[in-house]
Write a protein that holds these residues in place. Structure first.
Motif, PDB file in Angstrom:
ATOM      1  N   UNK A 162      48.560  32.484  38.772  1.00 46.65           N
ATOM      2  CA  UNK A 162      48.137  33.887  38.848  1.00 46.65           C
ATOM      3  C   UNK A 162      47.180  34.092  40.015  1.00 46.65           C
ATOM      4  N   UNK A 163      46.245  33.164  40.224  1.00 46.94           N
ATOM      5  CA  UNK A 163      45.333  33.276  41.363  1.00 46.94           C
ATOM      6  C   UNK A 163      46.095  33.241  42.691  1.00 46.94           C
ATOM      7  N   UNK A 164      47.100  32.368  42.782  1.00 44.21           N
ATOM      8  CA  UNK A 164      47.875  32.269  44.018  1.00 44.21           C
ATOM      9  C   UNK A 164      48.629  33.563  44.291  1.00 44.21           C
ATOM     10  N   UNK A 165      49.276  34.106  43.272  1.00 38.30           N
ATOM     11  CA  UNK A 165      50.025  35.349  43.454  1.00 38.30           C
ATOM     12  C   UNK A 165      49.097  36.529  43.731  1.00 38.30           C
ATOM     13  N   UNK A 166      48.003  36.609  42.987  1.00 37.45           N
ATOM     14  CA  UNK A 166      47.063  37.721  43.158  1.00 37.45           C
ATOM     15  C   UNK A 166      46.428  37.702  44.545  1.00 37.45           C
ATOM     16  N   UNK A 167      46.210  36.531  45.096  1.00 35.53           N
ATOM     17  CA  UNK A 167      45.645  36.434  46.446  1.00 35.53           C
ATOM     18  C   UNK A 167      46.612  36.994  47.477  1.00 35.53           C
ATOM     19  N   UNK A 168      47.881  36.646  47.342  1.00 35.24           N
ATOM     20  CA  UNK A 168      48.893  37.189  48.262  1.00 35.24           C
ATOM     21  C   UNK A 168      48.932  38.700  48.177  1.00 35.24           C
ATOM     22  N   UNK A 169      48.946  39.230  46.956  1.00 29.63           N
ATOM     23  CA  UNK A 169      49.014  40.682  46.783  1.00 29.63           C
ATOM     24  C   UNK A 169      47.750  41.360  47.307  1.00 29.63           C
ATOM     25  N   UNK A 170      46.608  40.721  47.133  1.00 29.31           N
ATOM     26  CA  UNK A 170      45.353  41.287  47.629  1.00 29.31           C
ATOM     27  C   UNK A 170      45.384  41.472  49.141  1.00 29.31           C
ATOM     28  N   UNK A 171      46.022  40.543  49.820  1.00 26.41           N
ATOM     29  CA  UNK A 171      46.107  40.600  51.281  1.00 26.41           C
ATOM     30  C   UNK A 171      47.093  41.662  51.734  1.00 26.41           C
ATOM     31  N   UNK A 172      48.321  41.627  51.218  1.00 27.05           N
ATOM     32  CA  UNK A 172      49.307  42.549  51.789  1.00 27.05           C
ATOM     33  C   UNK A 172      49.125  43.990  51.309  1.00 27.05           C
ATOM     34  N   UNK A 173      48.524  44.186  50.137  1.00 27.76           N
ATOM     35  CA  UNK A 173      48.237  45.549  49.690  1.00 27.76           C
ATOM     36  C   UNK A 173      47.241  46.220  50.634  1.00 27.76           C
ATOM     37  N   UNK A 174      46.361  45.428  51.250  1.00 30.82           N
ATOM     38  CA  UNK A 174      45.348  45.991  52.134  1.00 30.82           C
ATOM     39  C   UNK A 174      45.666  45.795  53.613  1.00 30.82           C
ATOM     40  N   UNK A 175      46.967  45.656  53.901  1.00 31.82           N
ATOM     41  CA  UNK A 175      47.418  45.697  55.286  1.00 31.82           C
ATOM     42  C   UNK A 175      47.739  44.368  55.923  1.00 31.82           C
ATOM     43  N   UNK A 176      47.561  43.278  55.194  1.00 33.65           N
ATOM     44  CA  UNK A 176      47.792  41.964  55.766  1.00 33.65           C
ATOM     45  C   UNK A 176      49.213  41.467  55.585  1.00 33.65           C
ATOM     46  N   UNK A 177      49.457  40.213  55.944  1.00 37.12           N
ATOM     47  CA  UNK A 177      50.806  39.659  55.860  1.00 37.12           C
ATOM     48  C   UNK A 177      51.211  39.360  54.423  1.00 37.12           C
ATOM     49  N   UNK A 221      32.612  36.790  41.944  1.00 38.28           N
ATOM     50  CA  UNK A 221      32.972  37.825  40.988  1.00 38.28           C
ATOM     51  C   UNK A 221      34.486  37.909  40.839  1.00 38.28           C
ATOM     52  N   UNK A 222      34.921  38.673  39.865  1.00 34.40           N
ATOM     53  CA  UNK A 222      36.345  38.935  39.727  1.00 34.40           C
ATOM     54  C   UNK A 222      37.002  38.355  38.497  1.00 34.40           C
ATOM     55  N   UNK A 223      36.237  37.664  37.645  1.00 37.64           N
ATOM     56  CA  UNK A 223      36.866  37.069  36.465  1.00 37.64           C
ATOM     57  C   UNK A 223      37.478  38.130  35.551  1.00 37.64           C
ATOM     58  N   UNK A 224      36.839  39.289  35.468  1.00 39.64           N
ATOM     59  CA  UNK A 224      37.384  40.344  34.612  1.00 39.64           C
ATOM     60  C   UNK A 224      38.697  40.876  35.178  1.00 39.64           C
ATOM     61  N   UNK A 225      38.867  40.809  36.509  1.00 39.81           N
ATOM     62  CA  UNK A 225      40.138  41.216  37.118  1.00 39.81           C
ATOM     63  C   UNK A 225      41.221  40.210  36.759  1.00 39.81           C
ATOM     64  N   UNK A 226      40.881  38.921  36.821  1.00 45.44           N
ATOM     65  CA  UNK A 226      41.828  37.879  36.429  1.00 45.44           C
ATOM     66  C   UNK A 226      42.210  38.042  34.960  1.00 45.44           C
ATOM     67  N   UNK A 227      41.234  38.359  34.119  1.00 45.60           N
ATOM     68  CA  UNK A 227      41.517  38.581  32.696  1.00 45.60           C
ATOM     69  C   UNK A 227      42.563  39.686  32.516  1.00 45.60           C
ATOM     70  N   UNK A 228      42.392  40.771  33.254  1.00 46.29           N
ATOM     71  CA  UNK A 228      43.314  41.898  33.123  1.00 46.29           C
ATOM     72  C   UNK A 228      44.722  41.525  33.600  1.00 46.29           C
ATOM     73  N   UNK A 229      44.795  40.779  34.703  1.00 48.24           N
ATOM     74  CA  UNK A 229      46.103  40.338  35.201  1.00 48.24           C
ATOM     75  C   UNK A 229      46.752  39.392  34.195  1.00 48.24           C
ATOM     76  N   UNK A 230      45.971  38.453  33.689  1.00 47.80           N
ATOM     77  CA  UNK A 230      46.492  37.499  32.715  1.00 47.80           C
ATOM     78  C   UNK A 230      47.009  38.215  31.465  1.00 47.80           C
ATOM     79  N   UNK A 231      46.277  39.227  30.999  1.00 45.22           N
ATOM     80  CA  UNK A 231      46.696  39.979  29.809  1.00 45.22           C
ATOM     81  C   UNK A 231      48.032  40.672  30.068  1.00 45.22           C
ATOM     82  N   UNK A 232      48.190  41.239  31.265  1.00 42.87           N
ATOM     83  CA  UNK A 232      49.452  41.904  31.601  1.00 42.87           C
ATOM     84  C   UNK A 232      50.606  40.918  31.640  1.00 42.87           C
ATOM     85  N   UNK A 233      50.351  39.737  32.182  1.00 38.52           N
ATOM     86  CA  UNK A 233      51.389  38.709  32.245  1.00 38.52           C
ATOM     87  C   UNK A 233      51.726  38.196  30.846  1.00 38.52           C
ATOM     88  N   UNK A 234      50.695  37.942  30.043  1.00 39.22           N
ATOM     89  CA  UNK A 234      50.916  37.423  28.683  1.00 39.22           C
ATOM     90  C   UNK A 234      51.711  38.397  27.821  1.00 39.22           C
TER      91      UNK A 234
END
Length: 333
Positions: free
Chosen positions: A121-136, A96-109
């Motif tokens: 975008x997937x690489x950056x979003x993965x990093x943010x997903x981790x550190x927003x929820x307490x990770x490195x 799941x998550x394609x609609x989340x990618x769509x929203x991120x892509x729209x913001x970037x575009x």
């Protein structure tokens, strides 16, 4: 004489240019989209605020992208003439998550049109997903371009399965240039997110045709999971029963207690004599060690066979390739 000397010089320059074009860089978008990290992070935080599973969904997309033909955004392509989507692969069941990618892509575009690839975008979003929820956190390298093709056959054979043994898992990681530490560290992404019962209920009884439950699954935890799954095979259970929405080291302490949700999780600790056991123990003992290795392994994975230079394209819509007329996007060096 002069012309004969020019030939090797030409090839040397070509090799140097080819090598440099294949290198990803932290500064790739400094001039063309300098606010990219801020744009993506804001969109990821917004997604997590409305769906606590958003981060786990995004990082799974990045994982499944990189393990098939490299990190090229191919996992996002839907069925179309000439394209059989990787989303149809058994390994991508329930992704799941394609609609989340769509929203991120729209913001970037909206700020940087036709500039940033879906793979980046997937690489950056993965990093943010981790550190927003307490990770490195780590510095994402950019410069990937998007594939014009999908590879369902590659997804069928290359994606790790929740039913696999440690030997099988190691082989799939080795096939893409990742080692044992990468396997154990990246598996730690299961410290958050959920899985459907159909992917682990085979552990409850007659495991591997033994007539008994999986002996590596804690009996009390098994009873708890059976209660959860009594609602049906598509019911979801937390990967981490202790801190399910926080990125921490508890995935590894759970393995030590026989509380890995998937067979493929518990294999890391319960395979007799495996070299992964010591790594699990080190991560369980010190969260900083896990975070350090996870950070490096995410960078390693993100470097798997990226399309760079003039290869591929910058998709306008992450779910489909650009039109032949170039109306949906264009190439950006």
């Amino acid at each position: 004489m002069a012309s004969s000397n020019a030939i090797p010089i030409f090839f040397l320059l070509a090799l140097l240019f080819g090598a440099s074009s294949a290198q990803l860089s932290e500064t790739f978008y400094d001039r063309t989209c300098p606010r990219l990290p801020n744009i993506v992070r804001a969109a990821v935080k917004k997604a997590i605020e409305t769906d606590i599973r958003a981060g786990a969904k995004l990082i799974r997309l990045h994982f499944h992208d990189c393990f098939v033909n490299g990190c090229d955004g191919s996992v996002l392509l839907e069925d179309a003439p000439g394209i059989v989507s990787e989303l149809n692969s058994p390994g991508n069941q329930g992704i799941q998550g394609l609609e989340i990618v769509d929203a991120i892509k729209a913001a970037v575009e909206s700020e940087c049109p036709n500039t940033v690839s879906c793979a980046d975008i997937l690489a950056q979003a993965s990093k943010d997903s981790v550190d927003v929820q307490g990770g490195p956190s780590w510095r994402v390298l950019y410069g990937r371009r998007d594939s014009r093709i999908a590879n369902k056959t590659g997804a069928d054979s290359g994606l790790a399965s929740p039913f696999e043994t440690l030997v099988q898992l190691k082989k799939k990681f080795s096939d893409v240039g990742l080692g044992t530490t990468d396997l154990v560290a990246l598996s730690g992404a299961h410290t958050f997110g959920r899985s459907r019962c159909r992917f682990f209920s085979h552990r409850f009884a007659n495991f591997n045709n033994t007539g008994r439950p999986d002996p590596s699954l804690d009996a009390n935890y098994r009873g708890f999971l059976q209660g959860v799954c009594s609602a049906g095979p598509d019911t979801r259970a937390n990967f981490d029963p202790t801190t399910p929405d926080v990125f921490d080291k508890n995935y590894y302490t759970n393995l030590q207690a026989g509380k890995g949700l998937l067979q493929s999780d518990q294999e890391l600790f319960s395979t007799a004599g495996a070299d992964t056991i010591a790594i699990v123990n080190s991560f369980a003992a010190r969260e900083g060690t896990f975070f350090k290795e996870f950070r490096q392994s995410m960078i390693n994975m993100g470097n798997i066979k990226p399309l760079t230079g003039s290869r591929g394209e910058i998709r306008k819509n992450c779910r489909r390739v650009n039109s032949a007329m170039g109306g949906e996007g264009h190439d950006v060096m």
